[in-house]
Each structure stands twice: as C-alpha cells, then as structure tokens.
Design a protein around this motif. Structure first.
Motif, PDB file in Angstrom:
ATOM      1  N   GLY A  21      51.071 -25.403  10.348  1.00 28.89           N
ATOM      2  CA  GLY A  21      50.885 -24.177  11.088  1.00 28.89           C
ATOM      3  C   GLY A  21      51.817 -22.986  11.142  1.00 28.89           C
ATOM      4  O   GLY A  21      51.425 -21.849  11.393  1.00 28.89           O
ATOM      5  N   ALA A  22      52.959 -23.086  10.542  1.00 29.68           N
ATOM      6  CA  ALA A  22      53.707 -22.231  10.000  1.00 29.68           C
ATOM      7  C   ALA A  22      53.224 -21.085   9.173  1.00 29.68           C
ATOM      8  O   ALA A  22      53.762 -20.097   8.957  1.00 29.68           O
ATOM      9  N   GLU A  23      52.201 -21.483   8.494  1.00 28.08           N
ATOM     10  CA  GLU A  23      51.923 -20.562   7.488  1.00 28.08           C
ATOM     11  C   GLU A  23      51.091 -19.274   8.307  1.00 28.08           C
ATOM     12  O   GLU A  23      50.719 -18.358   7.742  1.00 28.08           O
ATOM     13  N   TYR A  24      50.942 -19.614   9.425  1.00 28.93           N
ATOM     14  CA  TYR A  24      50.276 -18.439  10.505  1.00 28.93           C
ATOM     15  C   TYR A  24      51.269 -17.623  11.070  1.00 28.93           C
ATOM     16  O   TYR A  24      51.060 -16.721  11.842  1.00 28.93           O
ATOM     17  N   THR A  25      52.692 -17.626  10.770  1.00 29.75           N
ATOM     18  CA  THR A  25      53.807 -17.183  11.293  1.00 29.75           C
ATOM     19  C   THR A  25      53.693 -15.444  11.652  1.00 29.75           C
ATOM     20  O   THR A  25      53.665 -15.012  12.627  1.00 29.75           O
ATOM     21  N   LYS A  26      53.118 -15.003  10.587  1.00 23.08           N
ATOM     22  CA  LYS A  26      53.106 -13.428  10.679  1.00 23.08           C
ATOM     23  C   LYS A  26      51.892 -13.095  11.714  1.00 23.08           C
ATOM     24  O   LYS A  26      52.077 -12.247  12.308  1.00 23.08           O
ATOM     25  N   ILE A  27      50.686 -13.840  11.964  1.00 22.77           N
ATOM     26  CA  ILE A  27      49.753 -13.481  12.793  1.00 22.77           C
ATOM     27  C   ILE A  27      49.643 -14.491  13.613  1.00 22.77           C
ATOM     28  O   ILE A  27      48.687 -14.362  14.637  1.00 22.77           O
ATOM     29  N   HIS A  28      50.509 -15.417  14.110  1.00 16.82           N
ATOM     30  CA  HIS A  28      50.272 -16.468  15.253  1.00 16.82           C
ATOM     31  C   HIS A  28      50.121 -15.574  16.510  1.00 16.82           C
ATOM     32  O   HIS A  28      49.501 -16.267  17.438  1.00 16.82           O
ATOM     33  N   VAL A  29      50.785 -14.672  16.943  1.00 13.66           N
ATOM     34  CA  VAL A  29      50.487 -13.810  17.948  1.00 13.66           C
ATOM     35  C   VAL A  29      48.990 -13.480  18.580  1.00 13.66           C
ATOM     36  O   VAL A  29      48.253 -13.674  19.365  1.00 13.66           O
ATOM     37  N   SER A  30      48.330 -12.906  17.191  1.00 17.86           N
ATOM     38  CA  SER A  30      47.091 -12.448  17.464  1.00 17.86           C
ATOM     39  C   SER A  30      46.241 -13.593  17.529  1.00 17.86           C
ATOM     40  O   SER A  30      45.070 -13.440  18.249  1.00 17.86           O
ATOM     41  N   GLN A 116      59.126  -9.490   0.984  1.00 16.00           N
ATOM     42  CA  GLN A 116      58.199  -8.490   1.377  1.00 16.00           C
ATOM     43  C   GLN A 116      57.617  -7.473   0.319  1.00 16.00           C
ATOM     44  O   GLN A 116      58.404  -7.222  -0.567  1.00 16.00           O
ATOM     45  N   GLN A 117      56.567  -7.290   0.247  1.00 15.49           N
ATOM     46  CA  GLN A 117      55.716  -6.740  -0.688  1.00 15.49           C
ATOM     47  C   GLN A 117      55.848  -4.995  -0.294  1.00 15.49           C
ATOM     48  O   GLN A 117      55.648  -4.714   0.795  1.00 15.49           O
ATOM     49  N   GLN A 118      56.207  -4.517  -1.344  1.00  9.93           N
ATOM     50  CA  GLN A 118      56.548  -2.861  -1.348  1.00  9.93           C
ATOM     51  C   GLN A 118      55.330  -2.319  -1.584  1.00  9.93           C
ATOM     52  O   GLN A 118      54.326  -2.837  -2.408  1.00  9.93           O
ATOM     53  N   ASP A 120      54.874  -0.013  -3.786  1.00 12.96           N
ATOM     54  CA  ASP A 120      54.677   0.237  -5.074  1.00 12.96           C
ATOM     55  C   ASP A 120      54.433  -1.159  -6.093  1.00 12.96           C
ATOM     56  O   ASP A 120      54.378  -1.033  -7.086  1.00 12.96           O
ATOM     57  N   GLY A 121      54.334  -2.265  -5.078  1.00 11.98           N
ATOM     58  CA  GLY A 121      53.752  -3.369  -5.745  1.00 11.98           C
ATOM     59  C   GLY A 121      54.923  -4.374  -5.986  1.00 11.98           C
ATOM     60  O   GLY A 121      55.151  -5.598  -6.504  1.00 11.98           O
ATOM     61  N   SER A 122      56.360  -3.588  -6.002  1.00  9.96           N
ATOM     62  CA  SER A 122      57.510  -4.545  -6.131  1.00  9.96           C
ATOM     63  C   SER A 122      57.738  -5.407  -5.006  1.00  9.96           C
ATOM     64  O   SER A 122      57.313  -5.237  -3.749  1.00  9.96           O
ATOM     65  N   GLU A 123      58.672  -6.309  -5.086  1.00  9.41           N
ATOM     66  CA  GLU A 123      58.878  -7.188  -3.944  1.00  9.41           C
ATOM     67  C   GLU A 123      60.519  -7.204  -3.674  1.00  9.41           C
ATOM     68  O   GLU A 123      61.416  -7.324  -4.564  1.00  9.41           O
ATOM     69  N   THR A 124      60.688  -7.173  -2.357  1.00 11.32           N
ATOM     70  CA  THR A 124      62.002  -7.315  -1.651  1.00 11.32           C
ATOM     71  C   THR A 124      62.484  -8.549  -0.864  1.00 11.32           C
ATOM     72  O   THR A 124      61.543  -9.120  -0.356  1.00 11.32           O
TER      73      THR A 124
END
Length: 200
Positions: A21-30, A116-118, A120-124
């Motif tokens: 279920g943690a795979e839904y962390t970003k959207i779990h509230v929705s 985090q995906q930027q 420009d395609g780069s990743e932070t």
C-alpha cells in the motif's frame, strides 16, 4: 472523515500489480476521498461525500489547503482541525524518530518519494538514505509548524492546551522530539543509524 483519512493505502482486490500500500503514498489522500465516495452512500451518509472528500485533503500534500474550495469558514476550521490532529499526533509520538528512519523511509522508497523528477528530465535526490531523512527531519518539523500548523491551519493547535488544563502536551512532545534529534545529530551519535532513538 478522520477515521478514513488514510484508507487510500488499502489495496483493492483488482490491484494485483501493487505489492504494498505504500506505493500509493503520493496519491493516498485522493484514494481516501474515493473510498469515502463509495462507502458513505452505503451507510446512508451520501450527503457527506462532497465535503468529506474536500476536508480529507487537509491531511495531505496533494493540494495546498488554500486551493480547497469550501462553503464556509466553519468548514475550513474543520479541515484545519483534521490536518492539525494528523500532524501533531504523528510528530508527538515518542517513537516518531524511529518510525521516520525504520518505517517512513522505506515507505518513501516504495512510493517513489526519495527522488523528484524535474521538468528538464533530470532527477533530484531528496533522501539518500534513512539516516539522511533523519538529518533533514528537524528542518521539516520546524517548517511544518510554521507553514502548516501556524499558517494553513491558523494556529488551531493552541486550543489543545484547554484539554490539558493549560499545557499543550502534544506540542511539548513534538518539540522535545525535535530538540533530541538535533542533539543526536550534533553529537554524530551512532544511534542515528540503527539503534533505538527513544528520547529519555
């Protein structure tokens, strides 16, 4: 609404490609709002669906509370109370620091929140490791107090003191957690890696 605010972590029967279920962390509230939209009508509470679906977002980061359209100041207070309770209950937990290291970081990895995906395609890289998350936690706590508790939720946490006869035990515990972690970081204490972090 408060009882269901994290129901979005629950996997549905048809979601066979999801292992945790943690795979839904970003959207779990929705997903929690969607769960309530399906569940509440079945118990005769369909009139609460729209409001509950909005208020639950005060407990997450998918939308800023200022973006949530409500019908009255009273509803905004309700959302602020839910968001405040969610924040202070988590951060005041005596095991909060260990949970950040041993539970939250793995959840962030599964949920794709350590990077985090930027545009420009780069990743932070946001968090390199569980220890790195701990090192950044004091700043996160202070920012949360200033931005969410004081800002978005208009200092509603101050009302907790009335329940405890004048002392705000939740905020005291939260601030103690922050100070203790800052002390461990300053000492470069090996407990940051894998030992119990319960404060004295």
């Amino acid at each position: 609404m408060a009882l269901f605010h994290d129901s979005g972590y629950i996997r549905r029967q048809g979601e066979t490609g999801i292992q945790n279920g943690a795979e839904y962390t970003k959207i779990h509230v929705s997903r929690s709002a969607q769960f309530m939209a399906e569940y509440l009508p079945g118990i005769g509470c369909d009139h609460w669906v729209e409001l509950a679906g909005k208020l639950v977002h005060f407990t997450g980061y998918e939308y800023s509370p200022e973006q949530i359209e409500l019908d009255s100041p009273q509803q905004r207070v309700m959302g602020g109370l839910a968001g405040t309770a969610d924040v202070i209950a988590q951060m005041a937990d005596r095991a909060y620091l260990e949970k950040c290291r041993d539970r939250l970081y793995p959840e962030f990895e599964l949920g794709g929140m350590t990077r985090q995906q930027q545009a420009d395609g780069s990743e932070t890289v946001l968090y390199e490791s569980a220890q790195d998350l701990l090192l950044k936690t004091p700043a996160f706590i202070k920012q949360t107090i200033e931005t969410r508790l004081q800002g978005h939720f208009h200092g509603l946490y101050h009302h907790v003191a009335a329940h405890f006869g004048g002392r705000n035990l939740y905020m005291e515990a939260l601030e103690n957690n922050c100070r203790y972690l800052e002390q461990l970081i300053e000492e470069n204490n090996p407990a940051l890696l894998n030992q119990p972090l319960l404060r004295p």
